[in-house]
Every structure is written in C-alpha cells, then in structure tokens.
Design a protein around this motif. Structure first.
Motif, PDB file in Angstrom:
ATOM      1  N   ASN A   1       0.837  -1.215   0.000  1.00  0.00           N
ATOM      2  CA  ASN A   1       0.000   0.000   0.000  1.00  0.00           C
ATOM      3  C   ASN A   1       0.861   1.251   0.000  1.00  0.00           C
ATOM      4  O   ASN A   1       0.567   2.230  -0.691  1.00  0.00           O
ATOM      5  N   CYS A   2       1.934   1.188   0.791  1.00  0.00           N
ATOM      6  CA  CYS A   2       2.849   2.329   0.901  1.00  0.00           C
ATOM      7  C   CYS A   2       3.500   2.611  -0.455  1.00  0.00           C
ATOM      8  O   CYS A   2       3.621   3.766  -0.873  1.00  0.00           O
ATOM      9  N   LEU A   3       3.885   1.529  -1.120  1.00  0.00           N
ATOM     10  CA  LEU A   3       4.520   1.683  -2.439  1.00  0.00           C
ATOM     11  C   LEU A   3       3.547   2.211  -3.488  1.00  0.00           C
ATOM     12  O   LEU A   3       3.884   3.073  -4.294  1.00  0.00           O
ATOM     13  N   LYS A   4       2.323   1.633  -3.467  1.00  0.00           N
ATOM     14  CA  LYS A   4       1.350   1.950  -4.520  1.00  0.00           C
ATOM     15  C   LYS A   4       0.727   3.327  -4.356  1.00  0.00           C
ATOM     16  O   LYS A   4       0.535   4.063  -5.304  1.00  0.00           O
ATOM     17  N   HIS A   5       0.353   3.675  -3.113  1.00  0.00           N
ATOM     18  CA  HIS A   5      -0.461   4.875  -2.926  1.00  0.00           C
ATOM     19  C   HIS A   5       0.181   6.005  -2.120  1.00  0.00           C
ATOM     20  O   HIS A   5      -0.160   7.165  -2.312  1.00  0.00           O
ATOM     21  N   ALA A   6       1.096   5.650  -1.193  1.00  0.00           N
ATOM     22  CA  ALA A   6       1.461   6.650  -0.183  1.00  0.00           C
ATOM     23  C   ALA A   6       2.404   7.765  -0.665  1.00  0.00           C
ATOM     24  O   ALA A   6       2.355   8.870  -0.130  1.00  0.00           O
ATOM     25  N   LYS A   7       3.240   7.457  -1.640  1.00  0.00           N
ATOM     26  CA  LYS A   7       4.294   8.398  -2.094  1.00  0.00           C
ATOM     27  C   LYS A   7       5.134   8.853  -0.897  1.00  0.00           C
ATOM     28  O   LYS A   7       5.383  10.059  -0.688  1.00  0.00           O
ATOM     29  N   ALA A   8       5.555   7.878  -0.107  1.00  0.00           N
ATOM     30  CA  ALA A   8       6.277   8.210   1.138  1.00  0.00           C
ATOM     31  C   ALA A   8       7.776   8.321   0.893  1.00  0.00           C
ATOM     32  O   ALA A   8       8.305   7.842  -0.104  1.00  0.00           O
ATOM     33  N   LYS A   9       8.450   9.003   1.824  1.00  0.00           N
ATOM     34  CA  LYS A   9       9.914   9.150   1.762  1.00  0.00           C
ATOM     35  C   LYS A   9      10.555   8.313   2.880  1.00  0.00           C
ATOM     36  O   LYS A   9      11.686   7.897   2.776  1.00  0.00           O
ATOM     37  N   LYS A  10       9.763   8.148   3.951  1.00  0.00           N
ATOM     38  CA  LYS A  10      10.287   7.400   5.104  1.00  0.00           C
ATOM     39  C   LYS A  10       9.274   6.344   5.537  1.00  0.00           C
ATOM     40  O   LYS A  10       8.057   6.566   5.475  1.00  0.00           O
ATOM     41  N   PHE A  11       9.802   5.231   5.992  1.00  0.00           N
ATOM     42  CA  PHE A  11       8.932   4.174   6.497  1.00  0.00           C
ATOM     43  C   PHE A  11       9.601   3.550   7.712  1.00  0.00           C
ATOM     44  O   PHE A  11      10.801   3.261   7.688  1.00  0.00           O
ATOM     45  N   SER A  12       8.857   3.399   8.786  1.00  0.00           N
ATOM     46  CA  SER A  12       9.467   2.741   9.951  1.00  0.00           C
ATOM     47  C   SER A  12       8.547   1.645  10.480  1.00  0.00           C
ATOM     48  O   SER A  12       7.328   1.725  10.370  1.00  0.00           O
ATOM     49  N   ILE A  13       9.175   0.636  11.030  1.00  0.00           N
ATOM     50  CA  ILE A  13       8.409  -0.516  11.554  1.00  0.00           C
ATOM     51  C   ILE A  13       8.985  -0.912  12.907  1.00  0.00           C
ATOM     52  O   ILE A  13      10.196  -0.905  13.109  1.00  0.00           O
ATOM     53  N   LYS A  14       8.066  -1.236  13.830  1.00  0.00           N
ATOM     54  CA  LYS A  14       8.508  -1.640  15.163  1.00  0.00           C
ATOM     55  C   LYS A  14       7.730  -2.894  15.583  1.00  0.00           C
ATOM     56  O   LYS A  14       6.502  -2.924  15.466  1.00  0.00           O
TER      57      LYS A  14
END
Lengths: 217, 253
Positions: free
Chosen positions: B171-184
C-alpha cells in the motif's frame, strides 16, 4: 353472530390443510414434518368436533393434541436446522415429554380427563423453541422475513402456544375458576390467536420451496 | 372489586410478566445467534486464508522445484552450443541473458509467494529482507525497531504477521508516495505489538465506505480477525499513515 364468527375462526386450520394437500406431493423432505403436523392437526380437529357432537366429551383429543403438536413441531424445527444436527437434543425433548405425558395421562390420571400439566409443559417448550427458530431465521437466513417460511411457521407456533401457556398460568393462578365474562374473553382471544396462527401457517406453506430433483439435463 | 375485573387485572399482570420473560429470552437467543454467525464468518475467513496460503506454498514449490531446474538445464544446453559464427554467439548470449531474467523473476515470484527467509531466518529477518528489497530501491528510507519475539510464536501466525506487513508495504509503495517508512515489533503486556508508520500522502478514513475500501485493507481486517487482534489505523491527508496491531500472545499458544 359472535358465536358464528368464532366457529368460522376455529375452522381456519383447514386453510393451511388444503394448501398442504395441494403442495405435499412436490414438497421437500425437510418440510415433511410440518406437513404432517398440519394434516394431523386438521384430522384431530375433525375428530374433536365429531366426539363433541356424538359423545359430548372430546378431552381425549385435546390430550393427544399436546403430544402430537410437540413431537411434530420439534421434528420440523430439527429438520429446519434449529439444533444444528444435534439429534440427541430432539430425542431428549421428545423422550422426556413422552414419559411425562404417559405418567400424567395413564398413571396419575386418565386420558379422558382434563390434564393441564402436559399441555402447559408442551406449550412452554414449543414457545421457547419457536423463539429460537424465529431468531435463527432472522439472523441466519438471507430471505426477507415475510417470505421466510420458517420464520412464519415459527411465529405462528409462538403466537398460539405462548397464548396457551399464558392462559394456563391464569388457570393455575385462579385455581381454574373463571367467571363467565372472563372465560368468554379468553375464548375470544384464543380463537383470534388460532386464526392468526393458521393464516401464518398457510402463508408459510405457500412460500415453501418445492423439492427439485438434481438433473444434468 | 368485581370478580371479573380482578381476573382481568391478574391476567394483565401475568401476561406482562410472561411478555417480559419471553422478550428477555428472545433477545438472548438473538445475541446467541449473532455470535454464532460471527464465529461462522471467522471460521470461513480462516479456511479461506489457510487455503490461500497452502495454494501459495504449492505454487511456490512448483515454480522453485519444477520450473527452476528445467530452465537451468536449458541455459546449460544453450551455453554448451559450439559455434564460431559471431551472429550465433550474440543470439546465444542474448538467450542466456533472457533465461537469467526469467529465472530471477521466477525466484522473486516464488519468494513472494512463500518467503524462504521466514522459514530459515525467522519473522524479523524475513521482514527486514522483504522491506529493504521492496522500499529501498524506490528511494524510501527504512527504519527498523525489532525486539526479541516469543519463541513459541507458531509458523502459521508468523505468516499472518508477515502478510500483514507485506500488505502495508505494498500500500505504501502503490499509494502513499512516502519518503520514510518505519516498523517496530515488540512484546508488551502479553501482546505482540506491531507498529508501522510512513510520511506519505495518507488518506481520509471517514470517506472510505465499504464499497471504496481497498482489498488490502479488507485483507488486513480479515487477518486481524484470525489473530484476535486490535487494529488501529490513523491516517489523514498529507499526514502519513500509521498502523498499530495489538496481537494477543495467548492466541499463539
């Protein structure tokens, strides 16, 4: 006039019985117990009138009614999936009630005398089961409720048997002595409920889906 | 009081009591039937997802063990062709390169269907590998915060968590147009806590009704219902998207 109307009301079991006669041949095996229930109710109704006219005592039929109603309605509810294939519950209900009926009618009293306890017992069981059937058909079935034959049949059974159970409670409460006025009121309420129930049964029979054979043609 | 009136009065009281009892019983049966239908739905979702996973596993195995060796043999045969013609040599080199690409694609498809890293290295390493492989080439900066997970976490549940993260990353790849991603991922108060966050364009959750809700979000909800976990999704336009999953540990035992 009122008396005539009540007589017509009491004959209303023949409406579903006639529909059942026409639809029985093509009926699904799952609905068969409900058809048997309607046929037996109509047959016993005829017997009831005959005995009343000839012998002036039709209590034997009333007593048998209590047993047949419970057995056939429980079996109909079972085939409609109320007990989720738990056959043992059906055996338990029918078994326990049959033993109770035999004790009351053949050991403690006579089948020719009024025996209210079996009637109350069967009415309460049918009322509870029909409530279960109503909620099950409302939630589980995707049909609209007024076209859902299981719902209509269960609602009919609920109306009639809850009324009988309630009247029996008055009966116990007042030690079976009613004034004429009150007795009339109860009779009218019972006949109206009877009519509504029979109309609901008739509607349920009309909505019942005929049995379809599996064919590759 | 008149006898008849007294009887009617008694009758009304008894009828009311009877009605109340019947109503209570009716409501109870309704609630019971409702919870039954919920349980049935959940059972159906579990069966569907398990079937899906099994089928993925089967296809991945078929691709890896069936098609892979055949392609390798073809490549070996092509490379062993003895020719002195320059044009033939070019064709052989090209064919060999295409075969390499096909094998890489098959490996990737097979990996996506059933990640080998999950079986070999465990959930955290598999997630790291997958996220880096998916997001880093697209210029998204990734941050991981992983703590020790309970050892009795079953493979089946690990796969569910892995798929959930896979869905979020997609979803992040397809729609978000994000620069940063973090996971915990951490363990807190008897729960496995999975949190993800991106700084993308986000979406308005209130505007998403059942019809417009994307398949990814529905898949997340289905897997949440299997894991008995709470899902919190915070998102707003231009404020990124944040997911929090509280997965109870007891459901893993």
């Amino acid at each position: 006039m009122k008396r005539f109307i009540l007589i017509y009301f009491s004959l209303s079991i023949f409406i579903p019985a006639i529909i059942a006669l026409f639809k029985f041949k093509k009926s699904d095996y799952k609905d068969r117990f409900f058809y048997y229930f309607i046929f037996i109710s109509a047959g016993l109704d005829i017997l009831l009138r005959y005995l009343k006219a000839v012998y002036k005592n039709n209590l034997v039929v009333f007593n048998i009614f209590a047993l047949t109603d419970l057995v056939f309605l429980v079996l109909a509810f079972y085939t409609w999936g109320l007990f989720q294939k738990k056959k043992h519950i059906v055996y338990w209900i029918i078994g326990v009630f049959s033993v109770f009926w035999i004790i009351e009618h053949l050991i403690l009293s006579s089948v020719l005398r009024p025996n209210p306890y079996s009637r109350v017992f069967s009415s309460i069981i049918i009322t509870l089961l029909s409530i279960n059937m109503i909620s099950k058909s409302l939630i589980m079935d995707k049909q609209v409720f007024y076209k859902n034959y299981k719902f209509l049949a269960a609602l009919g059974a609920f109306l009639l048997y809850s009324n009988i159970a309630a009247i029996s409670f008055f009966w116990f409460n007042t030690n079976a002595i009613f004034t004429g006025k009150f007795q009339n009121l109860l009779n009218i309420s019972q006949e109206i409920t009877n009519l509504c129930t029979n109309l609901l049964y008739a509607l349920a029979l009309l909505w019942m889906i005929p049995y379809r054979k599996f064919t590759m043609q | 009081m008149d006898d008849s009136l007294q009887e009617v009065y008694n009758a009304i009281v008894i009828s009311l009591l009877f009605l109340i009892l019947v109503t209570i019983y009716f409501i109870t049966t309704l609630v019971r039937q409702h919870s039954r239908i919920n349980a049935l739905q959940k059972e159906r979702i579990i069966i569907e997802i398990n079937t899906l996973e099994l089928e993925r596993k089967r296809i991945a195995a078929e691709l890896h063990d069936g098609l892979g060796p055949i392609l390798s043999t073809i490549k070996l045969n092509i490379n062993s062709l003895d020719t002195e013609l320059n044009s033939d040599l070019i064709i052989i080199t090209k064919a060999s390169k295409y075969l390499d690409d096909v094998m890489d694609n098959i490996r990737e498809i097979s990996y996506n269907l059933m990640p080998v890293a999950l079986v070999r290295k465990g959930l955290c390493e598999a997630l790291k590998e997958f996220i880096e492989k998916s997001l880093s080439p697209n210029g998204i900066q990734v941050r991981f915060f992983f703590t020790q997970l309970p050892k009795d976490l079953s493979r089946e549940k690990e796969i569910h968590i892995y798929r959930m993260v896979q869905e979020i990353v997609n979803n992040c790849l397809k729609h978000a147009k994000a620069k940063k991603f973090s996971i915990k991922i951490s363990t807190e108060k008897g729960n496995v806590l999975l949190q993800t966050e991106d700084d993308g364009i986000g979406f308005n959750k209130d505007e998403m009704d059942d019809k417009h809700r994307c398949l990814g979000l529905k898949n997340l909800e289905s897997r949440c219902s299997i894991l008995d976990c709470n899902m919190i999704c915070n998102s707003a336009i231009n404020k990124g998207t944040r997911y929090i999953f509280e997965i109870p540990l007891k459901s893993f035992n």
